[in-house]
Design an enzyme around this catalytic site. Structure first.
Site, PDB file in Angstrom:
ATOM      1  NE  ARG A 102      -7.511   1.733  -5.823  1.00  0.00           N
ATOM      2  CZ  ARG A 102      -6.379   1.933  -5.193  1.00  0.00           C
ATOM      3  NH1 ARG A 102      -5.339   2.408  -5.851  1.00  0.00           N
ATOM      4  NH2 ARG A 102      -6.253   1.685  -3.912  1.00  0.00           N
ATOM      5  CG  ASP A 124      -2.018   0.997   1.159  1.00  0.00           C
ATOM      6  OD1 ASP A 124      -2.327   1.449   0.047  1.00  0.00           O
ATOM      7  OD2 ASP A 124      -2.587   1.334   2.213  1.00  0.00           O
ATOM      8  CG  LEU A 170      10.537 -16.291  -3.748  1.00  0.00           C
ATOM      9  CD1 LEU A 170      10.720 -16.182  -2.241  1.00  0.00           C
ATOM     10  CD2 LEU A 170      10.618 -14.897  -4.363  1.00  0.00           C
ATOM     11  CD1 TRP A 211     -12.580  -5.655 -10.172  1.00  0.00           C
ATOM     12  CD2 TRP A 211     -12.039  -4.815 -12.176  1.00  0.00           C
ATOM     13  NE1 TRP A 211     -11.947  -6.642 -10.894  1.00  0.00           N
ATOM     14  CE2 TRP A 211     -11.602  -6.155 -12.129  1.00  0.00           C
ATOM     15  CE3 TRP A 211     -11.807  -4.082 -13.343  1.00  0.00           C
ATOM     16  CZ2 TRP A 211     -10.945  -6.773 -13.185  1.00  0.00           C
ATOM     17  CZ3 TRP A 211     -11.152  -4.700 -14.407  1.00  0.00           C
ATOM     18  CH2 TRP A 211     -10.727  -6.027 -14.322  1.00  0.00           C
ATOM     19  CG  HIS A 228      -0.149   1.903  -9.269  1.00  0.00           C
ATOM     20  ND1 HIS A 228      -0.330   1.549  -7.952  1.00  0.00           N
ATOM     21  CD2 HIS A 228      -1.275   2.579  -9.630  1.00  0.00           C
ATOM     22  CE1 HIS A 228      -1.522   1.990  -7.531  1.00  0.00           C
ATOM     23  NE2 HIS A 228      -2.101   2.626  -8.535  1.00  0.00           N
ATOM     24  NE  ARG A 243      -8.108   0.179   5.234  1.00  0.00           N
ATOM     25  CZ  ARG A 243      -8.007   1.487   5.464  1.00  0.00           C
ATOM     26  NH1 ARG A 243      -8.279   1.975   6.658  1.00  0.00           N
ATOM     27  NH2 ARG A 243      -7.661   2.309   4.492  1.00  0.00           N
TER      28      ARG A 243
HETATM   29  C1  FPP Z   1      -2.104   0.086  -3.264  1.00  0.00           C
HETATM   30  O1  FPP Z   1      -1.614   1.399  -3.168  1.00  0.00           O
HETATM   31  C2  FPP Z   1      -1.496  -0.561  -4.404  1.00  0.00           C
HETATM   32  C3  FPP Z   1      -2.185  -1.093  -5.446  1.00  0.00           C
HETATM   33  C4  FPP Z   1      -3.653  -1.080  -5.552  1.00  0.00           C
HETATM   34  C5  FPP Z   1      -1.480  -1.692  -6.571  1.00  0.00           C
HETATM   35  C6  FPP Z   1      -0.249  -2.457  -6.187  1.00  0.00           C
HETATM   36  C7  FPP Z   1       0.562  -2.692  -7.390  1.00  0.00           C
HETATM   37  C8  FPP Z   1       1.915  -2.698  -7.408  1.00  0.00           C
HETATM   38  C9  FPP Z   1       2.774  -2.560  -6.237  1.00  0.00           C
HETATM   39  C10 FPP Z   1       2.625  -2.875  -8.671  1.00  0.00           C
HETATM   40  C11 FPP Z   1       2.733  -4.296  -9.016  1.00  0.00           C
HETATM   41  C12 FPP Z   1       1.576  -4.583  -9.812  1.00  0.00           C
HETATM   42  C13 FPP Z   1       1.574  -5.182 -10.980  1.00  0.00           C
HETATM   43  C14 FPP Z   1       0.541  -4.749 -11.908  1.00  0.00           C
HETATM   44  C15 FPP Z   1       2.561  -6.224 -11.347  1.00  0.00           C
HETATM   45  P1  FPP Z   1      -2.644   2.593  -3.312  1.00  0.00           P
HETATM   46  O2  FPP Z   1      -2.782   2.921  -4.761  1.00  0.00           O
HETATM   47  O3  FPP Z   1      -3.934   2.244  -2.641  1.00  0.00           O
HETATM   48  O4  FPP Z   1      -1.888   3.734  -2.550  1.00  0.00           O
HETATM   49  P2  FPP Z   1      -2.538   4.887  -1.674  1.00  0.00           P
HETATM   50  O5  FPP Z   1      -3.148   4.232  -0.464  1.00  0.00           O
HETATM   51  O6  FPP Z   1      -1.372   5.743  -1.334  1.00  0.00           O
HETATM   52  O7  FPP Z   1      -3.552   5.578  -2.530  1.00  0.00           O
END
Ligand code: FPP
Length: 247
Positions: free
Chosen positions: A69, A18, A129, A67, A35, A185
């Site tokens: 978002r 996150d 792994l 979805w 991301h 959470r």
């Molecule tokens: C949550 O952060 C993160 C995600 C919903 C996407 C996680 C994806 C990656 C780490 C990249 C790897 C993914 C792929 C496609 C291989 P958030 O966007 O909710 O962050 P925020 O809480 O700061 O808004």
């Protein structure tokens, strides 16, 4: 004072990655840039896990609820997945990583679905792994799909049968579950499998999660006494404690 954990390095680490959006917003960048950085952090984390002898890494990359978002972010994440597969699979394969994608695939495009299948096939013989990427995944979805499988087969619904029908049946339950980004959470991640996981919350945003942050999480894990419902007096020092997984 709790005795320390006899097995200092967790075998299975699970991570809610996150904080990508906040990482980007703080830099006045579009969320997708966060991301993209998140993929880099994941690559580094895979290397760090292998260097520390961790056997299984399970990460939450896209939840059943993501979805909802903005469409631009959802399509950006789909493109990023396709791009990351093309870019990263050869080196993951060369490094001994066995890839699994966990989640509902029906809603994904043909291109993405084909990419997931190819990546899994290309790395199936690896064993250094196991990397489970949870994509279009939710803990509730997993329990429901496992229950549907058992009903369809007529098998009695027991804990062991459900365990075998869940999408992470190929690995033991996570020993350590980390969430980055400061939130406290679970957000529908590994609801069944995390029953006895040690929970570690890091304030680092996922793109900033580095080797030192992983070591901090491992040190936290090593300091815990895992009792699995027993009393402290029943735990024999030096004996790894674990839940019994279905045979
Ligand atoms: C949550 O952060 C993160 C995600 C919903 C996407 C996680 C994806 C990656 C780490 C990249 C790897 C993914 C792929 C496609 C291989 P958030 O966007 O909710 O962050 P925020 O809480 O700061 O808004």
């Amino acid at each position: 004072m709790a005795r320390t954990n006899s097995t200092a390095v967790p075998h299975h680490v699970a991570i809610v990655m996150d904080g990508n959006g906040r990482w980007a917003t703080r830099r006045f960048l579009p969320r997708i840039a966060g991301h993209q950085q998140g993929v880099g952090a994941l690559n580094r984390c895979v290397q760090a896990c292998m260097a520390r002898g961790i056997g299984v890494l399970t990460v939450f990359a896209f939840s059943s609820e993501n979805w909802n978002r903005p469409a631009e972010e959802v399509s950006g994440l789909m493109e990023l997945l396709a791009l990351s597969l093309a870019r990263e699979v050869p080196s993951l394969k060369a490094n001994g990583v066995q890839l699994h994608f966990v989640g509902e695939r029906q809603q994904l495009s043909d291109k993405v679905r084909a990419g997931l299948t190819q990546a899994e096939a290309a790395t199936a013989e690896n064993s250094r792994l196991v990397l489970n990427v949870c994509f279009n995944y939710g803990g509730r979805w997993d329990i429901a799909q496992a229950a549907r499988k058992l009903v369809a087969s007529g098998e009695e619904i027991t804990e062991m049968a459900l365990d075998r029908a869940l999408s992470l049946a190929h690995v033991p339950d996570p020993d350590l579950l980390i969430r980055t980004g400061g939130e406290l959470r679970i957000s529908n991640f590994l609801l069944w499998q995390a029953a006895y996981s040690e929970l570690h919350f890091s304030d680092k945003l996922w793109p900033d999660f580095d080797d030192a942050a992983l070591d901090e999480a491992i040190a936290f894990y090593a300091s815990r006494e895992r009792r699995f419902g027993k009393t402290s007096g029943q735990i024999t020092p030096g004996t790894p404690q674990t839940t019994v997984k279905a045979a």
